[in-house]
Design a protein around this motif. Structure first.
Motif, PDB file in Angstrom:
ATOM      1  N   ALA A 191       0.275  -1.489  -0.012  1.00 55.59           N
ATOM      2  CA  ALA A 191       0.278  -0.086   0.144  1.00 55.59           C
ATOM      3  C   ALA A 191       0.741   1.338  -0.208  1.00 55.59           C
ATOM      4  CB  ALA A 191      -0.811   0.358   1.044  1.00 55.59           C
ATOM      5  N   ALA A 192       2.491   1.314   0.374  1.00 56.20           N
ATOM      6  CA  ALA A 192       3.227   2.082   0.306  1.00 56.20           C
ATOM      7  C   ALA A 192       3.159   2.455  -1.184  1.00 56.20           C
ATOM      8  CB  ALA A 192       4.219   1.732   0.994  1.00 56.20           C
ATOM      9  N   HIS A 193       3.152   1.470  -2.170  1.00 56.74           N
ATOM     10  CA  HIS A 193       3.262   1.947  -3.348  1.00 56.74           C
ATOM     11  C   HIS A 193       1.868   2.211  -4.100  1.00 56.74           C
ATOM     12  CE1 HIS A 193       7.459  -0.434  -3.920  1.00 56.74           C
ATOM     13  NE2 HIS A 193       7.179   0.584  -3.004  1.00 56.74           N
ATOM     14  N   THR A 194       1.424   1.845  -3.543  1.00 57.35           N
ATOM     15  CA  THR A 194       0.004   1.471  -4.678  1.00 57.35           C
ATOM     16  C   THR A 194      -1.279   2.567  -3.837  1.00 57.35           C
ATOM     17  OG1 THR A 194      -1.721   0.393  -3.013  1.00 57.35           O
ATOM     18  CG2 THR A 194      -0.040  -0.406  -5.167  1.00 57.35           C
ATOM     19  N   GLY A 195      -1.077   3.340  -2.593  1.00 56.19           N
ATOM     20  CA  GLY A 195      -1.781   3.946  -2.252  1.00 56.19           C
ATOM     21  C   GLY A 195      -3.463   3.188  -2.184  1.00 56.19           C
ATOM     22  N   GLY A 196      -3.825   1.796  -1.644  1.00 60.04           N
ATOM     23  CA  GLY A 196      -4.420   0.889  -1.598  1.00 60.04           C
ATOM     24  C   GLY A 196      -4.980   1.145  -0.171  1.00 60.04           C
ATOM     25  N   PRO A 197      -6.081   0.327  -0.552  1.00 57.61           N
ATOM     26  CA  PRO A 197      -7.340   0.921   1.250  1.00 57.61           C
ATOM     27  C   PRO A 197      -6.604  -0.528   1.991  1.00 57.61           C
ATOM     28  CG  PRO A 197      -8.920   0.281  -0.889  1.00 57.61           C
ATOM     29  CD  PRO A 197      -7.047   0.524  -1.421  1.00 57.61           C
TER      30      PRO A 197
ATOM     31  N   ILE B 115      -6.736   4.672   5.568  1.00 60.64           N
ATOM     32  CA  ILE B 115      -6.308   5.423   6.362  1.00 60.64           C
ATOM     33  C   ILE B 115      -4.567   5.827   5.983  1.00 60.64           C
ATOM     34  CG2 ILE B 115      -8.000   4.359   8.865  1.00 60.64           C
ATOM     35  CD1 ILE B 115      -4.708   2.760   9.438  1.00 60.64           C
ATOM     36  N   ASP B 116      -4.663   4.892   5.129  1.00 60.67           N
ATOM     37  CA  ASP B 116      -3.060   5.113   4.907  1.00 60.67           C
ATOM     38  C   ASP B 116      -3.489   6.463   3.719  1.00 60.67           C
ATOM     39  OD1 ASP B 116      -4.636   3.786   2.604  1.00 60.67           O
ATOM     40  OD2 ASP B 116      -3.008   2.242   2.341  1.00 60.67           O
ATOM     41  N   ALA B 117      -4.074   7.024   3.399  1.00 63.63           N
ATOM     42  CA  ALA B 117      -4.377   8.664   2.747  1.00 63.63           C
ATOM     43  C   ALA B 117      -4.128   9.398   3.791  1.00 63.63           C
ATOM     44  CB  ALA B 117      -6.172   8.924   3.204  1.00 63.63           C
ATOM     45  N   CYS B 118      -3.649   8.817   4.653  1.00 61.35           N
ATOM     46  CA  CYS B 118      -2.682  10.072   5.956  1.00 61.35           C
ATOM     47  C   CYS B 118      -1.127   9.971   5.888  1.00 61.35           C
ATOM     48  CB  CYS B 118      -2.987   9.333   7.136  1.00 61.35           C
ATOM     49  SG  CYS B 118      -2.390  10.533   8.110  1.00 61.35           S
ATOM     50  N   LEU B 119      -0.906  11.053   5.360  1.00 67.93           N
ATOM     51  CA  LEU B 119       0.921  11.221   5.131  1.00 67.93           C
ATOM     52  C   LEU B 119       1.929  11.582   6.684  1.00 67.93           C
ATOM     53  CD1 LEU B 119       0.343  13.623   1.491  1.00 67.93           C
ATOM     54  CD2 LEU B 119       0.748  10.705   1.360  1.00 67.93           C
ATOM     55  N   GLY B 120       0.455  11.997   7.068  1.00 68.35           N
ATOM     56  CA  GLY B 120       1.414  13.327   8.097  1.00 68.35           C
ATOM     57  C   GLY B 120       0.679  13.742   9.385  1.00 68.35           C
ATOM     58  N   ARG B 121       1.397  14.187  10.086  1.00 65.51           N
ATOM     59  CA  ARG B 121       0.662  15.168  11.125  1.00 65.51           C
ATOM     60  C   ARG B 121       1.620  16.497  11.310  1.00 65.51           C
ATOM     61  NH1 ARG B 121      -0.135  12.327  17.134  1.00 65.51           N
ATOM     62  NH2 ARG B 121       2.973  13.770  18.091  1.00 65.51           N
TER      63      ARG B 121
ATOM     64  N   ARG C  77       5.530   5.915   7.385  1.00 73.21           N
ATOM     65  CA  ARG C  77       5.754   5.427   6.045  1.00 73.21           C
ATOM     66  C   ARG C  77       4.677   3.695   6.092  1.00 73.21           C
ATOM     67  NH1 ARG C  77      11.928   2.399   5.725  1.00 73.21           N
ATOM     68  NH2 ARG C  77      12.015   4.316   4.448  1.00 73.21           N
ATOM     69  N   TRP C  78       3.791   3.176   4.763  1.00 76.88           N
ATOM     70  CA  TRP C  78       3.370   2.671   5.217  1.00 76.88           C
ATOM     71  C   TRP C  78       3.275   1.316   4.207  1.00 76.88           C
ATOM     72  CZ3 TRP C  78      -2.019   3.375   7.867  1.00 76.88           C
ATOM     73  CH2 TRP C  78      -1.662   5.351   8.024  1.00 76.88           C
ATOM     74  N   THR C  79       2.564   0.032   4.378  1.00 73.05           N
ATOM     75  CA  THR C  79       3.089  -0.802   4.040  1.00 73.05           C
ATOM     76  C   THR C  79       2.030  -1.959   4.901  1.00 73.05           C
ATOM     77  OG1 THR C  79       5.438  -0.937   3.717  1.00 73.05           O
ATOM     78  CG2 THR C  79       4.096  -3.003   3.564  1.00 73.05           C
ATOM     79  N   ARG C  80       0.834  -1.961   3.541  1.00 75.50           N
ATOM     80  CA  ARG C  80       0.133  -2.951   2.937  1.00 75.50           C
ATOM     81  C   ARG C  80      -0.992  -2.461   3.954  1.00 75.50           C
ATOM     82  NH1 ARG C  80       3.940  -6.800   2.175  1.00 75.50           N
ATOM     83  NH2 ARG C  80       2.542  -8.007  -0.202  1.00 75.50           N
ATOM     84  N   GLY C  81      -1.489  -1.155   4.128  1.00 72.17           N
ATOM     85  CA  GLY C  81      -2.359  -0.813   4.977  1.00 72.17           C
ATOM     86  C   GLY C  81      -1.959  -0.631   6.883  1.00 72.17           C
ATOM     87  N   ARG C  82      -0.342  -0.565   6.770  1.00 75.33           N
ATOM     88  CA  ARG C  82      -0.176  -0.205   8.500  1.00 75.33           C
ATOM     89  C   ARG C  82       1.110   0.438   8.326  1.00 75.33           C
ATOM     90  NH1 ARG C  82      -4.179  -1.854   9.631  1.00 75.33           N
ATOM     91  NH2 ARG C  82      -5.757  -3.855  10.340  1.00 75.33           N
ATOM     92  N   ILE C  83       1.287   0.762   9.119  1.00 74.55           N
ATOM     93  CA  ILE C  83       2.481   1.709   9.546  1.00 74.55           C
ATOM     94  C   ILE C  83       3.675   1.376   9.820  1.00 74.55           C
ATOM     95  CG2 ILE C  83       3.571   4.206  10.823  1.00 74.55           C
ATOM     96  CD1 ILE C  83       0.498   5.147  11.244  1.00 74.55           C
ATOM     97  N   VAL C  84       5.257   0.996   9.369  1.00 72.95           N
ATOM     98  CA  VAL C  84       6.001   0.182   9.491  1.00 72.95           C
ATOM     99  C   VAL C  84       6.643   0.707  10.542  1.00 72.95           C
ATOM    100  CG1 VAL C  84       5.453  -1.478   8.431  1.00 72.95           C
ATOM    101  CG2 VAL C  84       7.033   0.340   7.286  1.00 72.95           C
TER     102      VAL C  84
END
Length: 765
Positions: free
Chosen positions: A23-29, A120-126, A181-188
């Protein structure tokens, strides 16, 4: 599930079953977001070595906010679905009402695609501002909760600008910034920066390595990775620049020119009323089809669905397999924009009103066409109407002129029928305003030097002869602007049919894929794993990556609201005119590097752009090389500076720890074998000249056997791409002039980790 058309695209070569994309590459849900359910676990999935970042005191506020984001996504998707269903159920209407309904359906479909693409991985940061407010979360799109609370601030809004532009020297009112940094919908992983001098960092996970620097060392894939969360301040300033005229971004390899150009297009269409007012989406013009494949996901991931992509040769149906122009003299003449005027002159010659008189005899009396009447009929079409479309307008004017000369009381319908059936009148009109073949008009120019000089009287006899061809329809890439100009001036009656067929084929492929996905989901018993991921719209988009998508079947005639031109240093003046004709707003983002121009670039960008009819031109420069390690730039820079002393060679900010290696060509297979074993997910490419010796080609083909993920490209096709490993074969054979120097420079700077130079020489360095 066996191999077939259900193949993911980012980790394997052709014919191999592929793993699900990150998801980090695709932006997928995330799977739960796609289903609209609550988070089953914390969004943070940090590896063991990041245990200190897992403190509840650091994560609790984020976890609560992400739960609200997920619920808001589910609600927004449900709302969009209901609205779309209602719009589709509304009765069909006519006229403006029908158009309004279709526009609303299109808007809702676009919104639903955008919402489904993200989770939720639409969130870049805060960011945390210095006035004590709650953290402000920055997203790919804006999102509000049920009470109107702003859960995500769209990255393109002014409120989000500090997330990208703030620095310790200019914090822009921020206390701190966090990037995920997101991978498959989780923050790694995540990175915190303390921006306020003397601020309290106890609630932050301060890190010696920034999010951006950490991202530079990650594996590359077949698609440009998601970099929105790590846009740098110098890049963001260009992205948010004004839209009027052309913005030229000059930068060497690895400076992020392409990133800036694509993100700027998305920003302007969202934030700049001047660009948004010109409907038509974005046109991206790149140097090669491998480049277009590489960047195809970037704009859709930023919320822009109406994207057309092309290389210059795509603007003519004949362009798919065209060879370069063989004659240097002909190539030089066709590169200039002045010769394009011959196309218009050739068509104008068919639109000269006859001077001879012509009588039409009807049962009610005679009608007369003389020079005045012909001129009146020929003036009937609106200026700019293509010749073949104008033909019908002129014919109607001729019939009206003839009818007006008949006695009063003549039945209009019967008179028109008789005039239309008059074969002599038809033949005379066909000679006066013939139906033209655009391809034939250009073939006539290249086959007859005398005709060409009548249409371009400034040509010398020698120049006209240099353009002559014995086989006038043996087209080359240099002919594309002329074929395109002829079609725009004359009209291409086959174009609508081609577009309809392409769209129908793409839609049929998508319907078939939807059916397969639905069947797989229905057969899934526990709702987990890969089949659950198929509910994500972006994963379905990836499954369809090998099929012709909207960006490839979209018409290229325009008009477009904004045009992005990458590797712009390679375009001829004639090609620039071809692009300008498609963007009435003249809103362009032009990126390039004079030092990467294969045929030289001796003038300034300002001079080049003004010469091809741009009025307003702004210049911006990028000088920091974020991609290429210092070890590789140290090898690449001397060669290009020797050929182009004023080359904009950027400064690398990182080291890979791998010096450039020079090995015998016979070791290519060993290099690829060792690399693939050590880096199974990383990318690699073998680059060699198209004219490489047969013996060398045999060695390369043998080394590539068993490595389907390793690309093989020429320097020209590698332009704009990046790979973890580049194996450069026989670079001394690229040539001695500027073209050879540029090809070596481009090839070497494609590497992001390791560069190996191989040749027949047995030396090692």
């Amino acid at each position: 599930m066996g191999c077939g058309r259900l193949q993911f695209q980012d980790t394997a070569g052709p014919g191999a079953c592929r793993k699900a994309p990150s998801a980090a590459h695709t932006g997928g849900p995330t799977p739960s977001a796609a289903l609209g359910g609550p988070l089953s676990a914390s969004p943070f999935h940090l590896p063991a070595h990041l245990a200190e970042k897992s403190s509840p005191a650091l994560l609790a506020e984020d976890e609560q906010h992400f739960a609200a984001i997920e619920q808001a996504f589910a609600a927004a998707i449900a709302e969009a679905r209901e609205a779309l269903a209602a719009a589709l159920r509304s009765p069909a209407r006519h006229g403006q009402a029908a158009l309004d309904r279709d526009l609303e359906v299109h808007r809702l479909e676009s919104r639903l695609r955008t919402l489904r693409r993200y989770g939720i991985d639409a969130c870049l940061g805060r960011i945390v501002v210095d006035d004590g407010e709650a953290p402000r979360y920055i997203g790919r799109i804006g999102l509000a909760g049920p009470d109107g609370e702003r859960l995500l601030v769209d990255w393109r809004t002014p409120a989000a600008e500090p997330f990208f532009a703030a620095t310790p020297a200019q914090p822009m009112g921020l206390r701190s910034r966090r990037r995920y940094r997101w991978t498959r919908g989780r923050i790694v992983d995540y990175w915190d920066e303390l921006l306020e001098p003397g601020g309290d960092g106890r609630a932050l996970a301060l890190d010696d390595q920034s999010a951006f620097i950490a991202s530079l060392g990650t594996d590359r894939s077949e698609r440009m990775r998601d970099v929105l969360g790590t846009i740098q301040a110098d890049q963001d300033a260009i992205i948010r620049a004004g839209s009027e005229g052309a913005l030229v971004v000059d930068g060497g390899p690895g400076t992020g020119k392409t990133v800036v150009a694509l993100h700027r297009a998305a920003y302007l269409l969202y934030a700049d009323a001047r660009v948004a007012a010109h409907r038509g989406g974005v046109l991206v013009v790149g140097p090669s089809h491998p480049y277009l494949d590489y960047v195809a996901d970037v704009l859709p991931s930023l919320g822009e669905q109406e994207v057309a992509m092309a290389v210059p040769s795509d603007f003519a149906p004949e362009g798919a397999a065209l060879a370069p122009e063989r004659s240097p003299a002909a190539a030089a003449l066709k590169a200039g924009a002045r010769l394009l005027s011959a196309v218009g002159a050739a068509v104008d010659a068919y639109e000269v009103p006859p001077t001879a008189e012509f009588l039409v005899d009807t049962q009610w009396g005679e009608s007369f066409l003389g020079p005045v009447e012909w001129a009146e009929a020929f003036a009937a079409p609106e200026p700019g109407t293509p010749h073949n479309e104008a033909r019908g307008v002129v014919w109607e004017a001729v019939l009206e002129i003839l009818a007006d000369q008949q006695p009063a009381g003549v039945p209009a319908r019967l008179l028109r029928r008789e005039l239309e059936a008059d074969e002599a009148l038809r033949r005379r009109f066909d000679r006066a305003w013939p139906l033209l073949d655009p391809v034939g008009v250009i073939a006539d120019l290249w086959s007859s030097p005398d005709h060409l000089r009548r249409c371009a009287p400034w040509l010398s006899e020698a120049e006209a002869e240099a353009l002559r061809r014995d086989e006038p329809r043996r087209w080359t890439r240099a002919d594309v602007p002329y074929l395109d100009a002829a079609r725009r001036r004359i009209g291409d009656p086959d174009a609508p049919g081609r577009i309809r067929r392409a769209r129908a084929e793409a839609e049929a492929d998508r319907e078939q894929m939807d059916l397969v996905v639905d069947q797989l989901i229905a057969a899934d018993d526990d709702g987990e794993g890969l089949v659950t991921m198929l509910r994500g719209a972006d994963v379905q988009h990836t499954l369809l990556g090998d099929l012709p998508g909207p960006e490839r079947t979209a018409p290229l005639d325009g008009p477009f609201a904004h045009v992005v031109v990458d590797e712009a240093q390679e375009l001829t003046d004639a090609e620039w005119r071809m692009l300008l004709a498609r963007c009435p707003s003249r809103s362009f983002t032009v990126v390039g590097d004079r030092a990467q121009a294969r045929h030289g670039f001796v003038e300034s960008w300002a001079d080049r752009m003004r010469r091809v009819s741009f009025g307003r031109v702004e210049l911006a420069g990028l000088t920091v090389n974020y991609r290429t390690p210092a070890e590789i730039m140290a090898e690449a820079a001397p060669g290009i500076r020797a050929a182009i002393p004023d080359a904009n060679v950027p400064r690398s900010i990182r080291s890979s720890g791998h010096p450039v290696e020079r090995l015998p060509l016979a070791e290519l297979a060993t290099v690829l074998e060792a690399w693939s074993a050590e880096h199974p997910e990383a990318s690699a490419c073998v680059i060699h000249s198209a004219a490489v010796a047969d013996s060398t080609r045999t060695v390369v083909e043998a080394a590539l056997a068993g490595h389907p993920r390793v690309r093989r490209l020429t320097p020209e096709l590698a332009k704009g791409l990046e790979f973890d490993l580049v194996a450069l074969v026989e670079p001394d054979g690229f040539g001695d002039g500027i073209e050879g120097a540029v090809d070596r420079y481009v090839s070497m700077t494609r590497a992001t980790r390791r560069l190996v130079v191989l040749s027949g020489a047995p030396t090692r360095r």
